[in-house]
Write a protein that holds these residues in place. Structure first.
Motif, short mmCIF file in Angstrom:
data_model
loop_
_atom_site.label_atom_id
_atom_site.label_comp_id
_atom_site.label_asym_id
_atom_site.label_seq_id
_atom_site.Cartn_x
_atom_site.Cartn_y
_atom_site.Cartn_z
N THR A 104 12.57 -5.26 -17.16
CA THR A 104 11.60 -6.14 -16.51
C THR A 104 11.47 -5.81 -15.02
OG1 THR A 104 13.31 -7.80 -16.12
CG2 THR A 104 11.99 -8.02 -18.13
N ARG A 105 12.48 -5.19 -14.44
CA ARG A 105 12.40 -4.77 -13.04
C ARG A 105 11.83 -3.36 -12.96
NH1 ARG A 105 17.26 -7.66 -12.70
NH2 ARG A 105 17.10 -9.36 -11.22
N LYS A 106 11.11 -3.12 -11.90
CA LYS A 106 10.57 -1.78 -11.67
C LYS A 106 11.61 -0.97 -10.91
CE LYS A 106 5.87 -3.34 -11.81
NZ LYS A 106 4.64 -3.61 -11.10
N ALA A 107 11.82 0.27 -11.35
CA ALA A 107 12.81 1.15 -10.74
C ALA A 107 12.15 2.13 -9.78
CB ALA A 107 13.59 1.90 -11.81
N TRP A 108 12.77 2.28 -8.63
CA TRP A 108 12.30 3.18 -7.58
C TRP A 108 13.48 4.00 -7.10
CZ3 TRP A 108 7.11 2.12 -6.19
CH2 TRP A 108 6.61 0.89 -6.62
N PHE A 109 13.24 5.22 -6.66
CA PHE A 109 14.30 6.08 -6.13
C PHE A 109 13.85 6.64 -4.80
CE2 PHE A 109 15.32 5.98 -10.57
CZ PHE A 109 16.69 6.16 -10.65
N CYS A 110 14.82 6.81 -3.89
CA CYS A 110 14.51 7.46 -2.61
C CYS A 110 15.76 8.14 -2.06
CB CYS A 110 13.94 6.47 -1.60
SG CYS A 110 15.09 5.20 -1.05
N SER A 117 0.85 -1.19 0.00
CA SER A 117 0.00 0.00 0.00
C SER A 117 0.89 1.25 0.00
CB SER A 117 -0.89 0.01 1.24
OG SER A 117 -0.09 0.19 2.41
N PHE A 118 0.31 2.39 -0.28
CA PHE A 118 1.09 3.63 -0.28
C PHE A 118 1.77 3.87 1.07
CE2 PHE A 118 1.51 8.22 0.38
CZ PHE A 118 2.46 8.49 -0.60
N PRO A 119 1.06 3.74 2.20
CA PRO A 119 1.74 3.94 3.49
C PRO A 119 2.88 2.93 3.70
CG PRO A 119 -0.64 4.07 3.80
CD PRO A 119 -0.40 3.59 2.38
N GLU A 120 2.69 1.69 3.27
CA GLU A 120 3.74 0.68 3.41
C GLU A 120 4.96 1.02 2.55
OE1 GLU A 120 1.13 -3.35 4.38
OE2 GLU A 120 1.31 -2.68 2.30
N ARG A 121 4.71 1.50 1.33
CA ARG A 121 5.82 1.91 0.46
C ARG A 121 6.54 3.12 1.06
NH1 ARG A 121 1.92 1.31 -3.52
NH2 ARG A 121 1.93 3.54 -4.00
N SER A 122 5.78 4.07 1.56
CA SER A 122 6.39 5.27 2.16
C SER A 122 7.30 4.89 3.32
CB SER A 122 5.31 6.24 2.65
OG SER A 122 4.53 6.70 1.57
N ALA A 130 11.38 5.25 3.43
CA ALA A 130 11.98 6.02 4.53
C ALA A 130 13.06 5.18 5.22
CB ALA A 130 10.90 6.45 5.53
N LYS A 131 12.79 3.89 5.41
CA LYS A 131 13.80 2.99 6.00
C LYS A 131 15.02 2.90 5.11
CE LYS A 131 10.66 -0.06 8.55
NZ LYS A 131 10.09 -1.42 8.60
#
Length: 170
Positions: free
Chosen positions: A118-124, A7-12, A16-17
């Motif tokens: 094929t992998r989804k990219a995320w940035f933080c 979920s969005f809160p779980e991703r957030s 953050a971690k």
């Protein structure tokens, strides 16, 4: 683990971690921490004082950029180089933040390309790392060969770019 299923809160919370973990220099310890979060591969980028991590599993690749460490001269210098410079994509960005990205980008780009579409990219990232994250994500979006970015999570981000750069991200 598939980040998209959270979920969005779980991703957030996850990002953050990961942004917090990016401050750790002990790669062995980081590998243990992120294994519990579902990541099987870890790469630490560290060049000329700029740092970031790549966390990867079968479905996802995450780039987590380290923020300002107040005891590190390089980080303070990067924060203070606030003059606008032409970005590698659109508009102008903060010189110090761009310089930090420029140090790491060849390695990060190579690994993102190797991860494949094929992998989804995320940035933080947090602080300076949030600004670096924004610039890196912009470069990915501007390059058709790069994986598609799912989402970007920034925490405590300073102003990264000027109007044209910002508008290009929406």
């Amino acid at each position: 683990m598939n980040i998209s299923n959270l979920s969005f809160p779980e991703r957030s919370l996850l990002f953050a971690k990961l942004a917090s973990i990016a401050y750790n220099d002990n790669v062995k310890e980081v590998k243990k921490q992120v294994k519990d979060l579902g990541f099987t591969q870890v790469e630490f980028y560290n060049k000329a004082g700029a740092q970031a991590y790549r966390f990867q599993n079968k479905e996802d690749v995450v780039i987590a950029c380290r923020g300002t460490e107040p005891t590190k001269f390089n980080d303070i210098a990067a924060d203070l180089k606030a003059a606008p410079v032409k970005s590698d994509t659109v508009g102008r960005v903060h010189r110090g933040f761009k310089d930090e990205v420029d140090e790491l980008w060849p390695m990060v780009k190579e690994d993102l390309l190797a991860a494949g579409k094929t992998r989804k990219a995320w940035f933080c990232g947090h602080s300076l790392g949030a600004a670096m994250t924004t610039i890196m994500a912009s470069r990915c979006e501007d390059d058709a060969g790069m994986p598609n970015i799912e989402e970007v999570y920034t925490y405590g981000s300073p102003r990264t770019g000027w109007r044209k750069f910002v508008n290009s991200l929406s």
